[in-house]
Design a protein around this motif. Structure first.
Motif, PDB file in Angstrom:
ATOM      1  N   GLY A   1       4.976 -49.946  52.636  1.00 54.36           N
ATOM      2  CA  GLY A   1       5.087 -50.544  53.956  1.00 54.36           C
ATOM      3  C   GLY A   1       4.359 -51.862  54.054  1.00 54.36           C
ATOM      4  N   ILE A   2       3.581 -52.022  55.098  1.00 50.82           N
ATOM      5  CA  ILE A   2       2.893 -53.275  55.368  1.00 50.82           C
ATOM      6  C   ILE A   2       1.930 -53.638  54.240  1.00 50.82           C
ATOM      7  N   ALA A   3       1.250 -52.657  53.655  1.00 53.75           N
ATOM      8  CA  ALA A   3       0.328 -52.947  52.558  1.00 53.75           C
ATOM      9  C   ALA A   3       1.064 -53.578  51.376  1.00 53.75           C
ATOM     10  N   GLU A   4       2.255 -53.090  51.090  1.00 50.64           N
ATOM     11  CA  GLU A   4       3.027 -53.658  49.979  1.00 50.64           C
ATOM     12  C   GLU A   4       3.533 -55.056  50.329  1.00 50.64           C
ATOM     13  N   VAL A   5       3.963 -55.261  51.575  1.00 50.36           N
ATOM     14  CA  VAL A   5       4.405 -56.594  51.995  1.00 50.36           C
ATOM     15  C   VAL A   5       3.227 -57.564  51.897  1.00 50.36           C
TER      16      VAL A   5
ATOM     17  N   ALA B   1       5.368 -42.806  51.061  1.00 51.35           N
ATOM     18  CA  ALA B   1       4.624 -42.410  49.860  1.00 51.35           C
ATOM     19  C   ALA B   1       5.521 -41.796  48.792  1.00 51.35           C
ATOM     20  N   ASP B   2       6.750 -41.428  49.148  1.00 48.40           N
ATOM     21  CA  ASP B   2       7.695 -40.863  48.181  1.00 48.40           C
ATOM     22  C   ASP B   2       8.421 -41.943  47.384  1.00 48.40           C
ATOM     23  N   GLY B   3       8.198 -43.207  47.728  1.00 46.54           N
ATOM     24  CA  GLY B   3       8.796 -44.295  46.969  1.00 46.54           C
ATOM     25  C   GLY B   3      10.152 -44.765  47.448  1.00 46.54           C
ATOM     26  N   HIS B   4      10.610 -44.304  48.605  1.00 46.93           N
ATOM     27  CA  HIS B   4      11.878 -44.797  49.142  1.00 46.93           C
ATOM     28  C   HIS B   4      11.708 -46.271  49.493  1.00 46.93           C
ATOM     29  N   THR B   5      12.728 -47.072  49.213  1.00 46.58           N
ATOM     30  CA  THR B   5      12.602 -48.512  49.392  1.00 46.58           C
ATOM     31  C   THR B   5      13.688 -49.084  50.296  1.00 46.58           C
ATOM     32  N   VAL B   6      13.402 -50.294  50.756  1.00 41.77           N
ATOM     33  CA  VAL B   6      14.336 -51.060  51.565  1.00 41.77           C
ATOM     34  C   VAL B   6      14.153 -52.527  51.167  1.00 41.77           C
ATOM     35  N   PRO B   7      15.236 -53.295  51.075  1.00 41.58           N
ATOM     36  CA  PRO B   7      15.075 -54.722  50.794  1.00 41.58           C
ATOM     37  C   PRO B   7      14.301 -55.379  51.947  1.00 41.58           C
ATOM     38  N   LEU B   8      13.416 -56.285  51.620  1.00 44.43           N
ATOM     39  CA  LEU B   8      12.650 -56.981  52.646  1.00 44.43           C
ATOM     40  C   LEU B   8      13.578 -57.653  53.649  1.00 44.43           C
ATOM     41  N   SER B   9      14.704 -58.179  53.175  1.00 48.68           N
ATOM     42  CA  SER B   9      15.638 -58.847  54.081  1.00 48.68           C
ATOM     43  C   SER B   9      16.149 -57.894  55.164  1.00 48.68           C
ATOM     44  N   GLU B  10      16.371 -56.634  54.816  1.00 45.44           N
ATOM     45  CA  GLU B  10      16.837 -55.647  55.799  1.00 45.44           C
ATOM     46  C   GLU B  10      15.761 -55.381  56.848  1.00 45.44           C
ATOM     47  N   ALA B  11      14.514 -55.222  56.402  1.00 45.29           N
ATOM     48  CA  ALA B  11      13.416 -54.993  57.337  1.00 45.29           C
ATOM     49  C   ALA B  11      13.227 -56.201  58.254  1.00 45.29           C
ATOM     50  N   VAL B  12      13.293 -57.401  57.687  1.00 44.09           N
ATOM     51  CA  VAL B  12      13.122 -58.624  58.481  1.00 44.09           C
ATOM     52  C   VAL B  12      14.245 -58.759  59.499  1.00 44.09           C
ATOM     53  N   SER B  13      15.451 -58.343  59.135  1.00 50.56           N
ATOM     54  CA  SER B  13      16.574 -58.452  60.076  1.00 50.56           C
ATOM     55  C   SER B  13      16.390 -57.531  61.279  1.00 50.56           C
TER      56      SER B  13
ATOM     57  N   ASP C   1       1.654 -67.167  61.254  1.00 46.85           N
ATOM     58  CA  ASP C   1       0.766 -66.843  60.134  1.00 46.85           C
ATOM     59  C   ASP C   1       1.148 -65.490  59.532  1.00 46.85           C
ATOM     60  N   LYS C   2       0.487 -65.173  58.452  1.00 47.02           N
ATOM     61  CA  LYS C   2       0.763 -63.942  57.711  1.00 47.02           C
ATOM     62  C   LYS C   2       0.571 -62.707  58.594  1.00 47.02           C
ATOM     63  N   GLN C   3      -0.518 -62.681  59.357  1.00 39.44           N
ATOM     64  CA  GLN C   3      -0.815 -61.515  60.175  1.00 39.44           C
ATOM     65  C   GLN C   3       0.258 -61.297  61.240  1.00 39.44           C
ATOM     66  N   GLU C   4       0.754 -62.370  61.813  1.00 46.17           N
ATOM     67  CA  GLU C   4       1.820 -62.260  62.806  1.00 46.17           C
ATOM     68  C   GLU C   4       3.080 -61.669  62.176  1.00 46.17           C
ATOM     69  N   PHE C   5       3.392 -62.092  60.950  1.00 45.32           N
ATOM     70  CA  PHE C   5       4.543 -61.557  60.221  1.00 45.32           C
ATOM     71  C   PHE C   5       4.366 -60.063  59.963  1.00 45.32           C
ATOM     72  N   LEU C   6       3.187 -59.672  59.476  1.00 44.06           N
ATOM     73  CA  LEU C   6       2.912 -58.261  59.188  1.00 44.06           C
ATOM     74  C   LEU C   6       2.939 -57.420  60.456  1.00 44.06           C
ATOM     75  N   ASN C   7       2.378 -57.949  61.538  1.00 40.11           N
ATOM     76  CA  ASN C   7       2.382 -57.212  62.808  1.00 40.11           C
ATOM     77  C   ASN C   7       3.795 -56.979  63.306  1.00 40.11           C
ATOM     78  N   ALA C   8       4.671 -57.952  63.128  1.00 41.49           N
ATOM     79  CA  ALA C   8       6.062 -57.808  63.566  1.00 41.49           C
ATOM     80  C   ALA C   8       6.801 -56.774  62.723  1.00 41.49           C
ATOM     81  N   LEU C   9       6.470 -56.678  61.440  1.00 45.07           N
ATOM     82  CA  LEU C   9       7.136 -55.720  60.549  1.00 45.07           C
ATOM     83  C   LEU C   9       6.614 -54.295  60.688  1.00 45.07           C
ATOM     84  N   HIS C  10       5.408 -54.140  61.169  1.00 38.76           N
ATOM     85  CA  HIS C  10       4.797 -52.815  61.219  1.00 38.76           C
ATOM     86  C   HIS C  10       5.670 -51.772  61.925  1.00 38.76           C
ATOM     87  N   PRO C  11       6.149 -52.029  63.153  1.00 40.56           N
ATOM     88  CA  PRO C  11       6.979 -50.990  63.795  1.00 40.56           C
ATOM     89  C   PRO C  11       8.290 -50.722  63.060  1.00 40.56           C
TER      90      PRO C  11
END
Length: 107
Positions: A18-22, A53-65, A74-84
């Motif tokens: 999730g956010i830690a990996e991003v 934690a099971d390793g299921h993945t999603v392309p970053l582009s899909e999450a960003v969309s 800034d980076k924190q604003e990007f991460l905060n937006a992706l968190h939910p």
């Protein structure tokens, strides 16, 4: 998410998803903010991000969309937006057919 500290030298100390990996991808990328979500995806080469934690993945582009913003100061604003977005994936996504078959096979 990070597991509790361990005194054992066996296995990895950190399981990032999730956010830690991003955040780790952003730290390793040559990116400056402000930036759009599309710019972030392009600079990072659209990595697949583990959302549980099971390793299921999603392309970053899909999450960003799935984020309702386009520009991030800034980076924190990007991460905060992706968190939910990653929380929704973690709580509502079900494994696909291939993932279920793999899980059913003996190790």
């Amino acid at each position: 998410m990070r597991p509790p500290p361990s005194n054992s030298d066996e296995g990895p100390d950190v399981i990032e998803f999730g956010i830690a990996e991003v955040a780790a991808e952003l730290d390793g990328g040559n990116l400056s903010f402000p930036a759009t979500g599309d710019e972030v995806v392009q600079v990072l080469s659209n990595p697949r991000i583990k959302y549980d934690a099971d390793g299921h993945t999603v392309p970053l582009s899909e999450a960003v969309s799935d984020v309702e913003r386009e520009q991030f100061d800034d980076k924190q604003e990007f991460l905060n937006a992706l968190h939910p977005v990653f929380e929704r994936y973690r709580n509502s996504r079900t494994p696909g057919v291939i993932e279920r078959v793999r899980a059913a096979l003996p190790l």
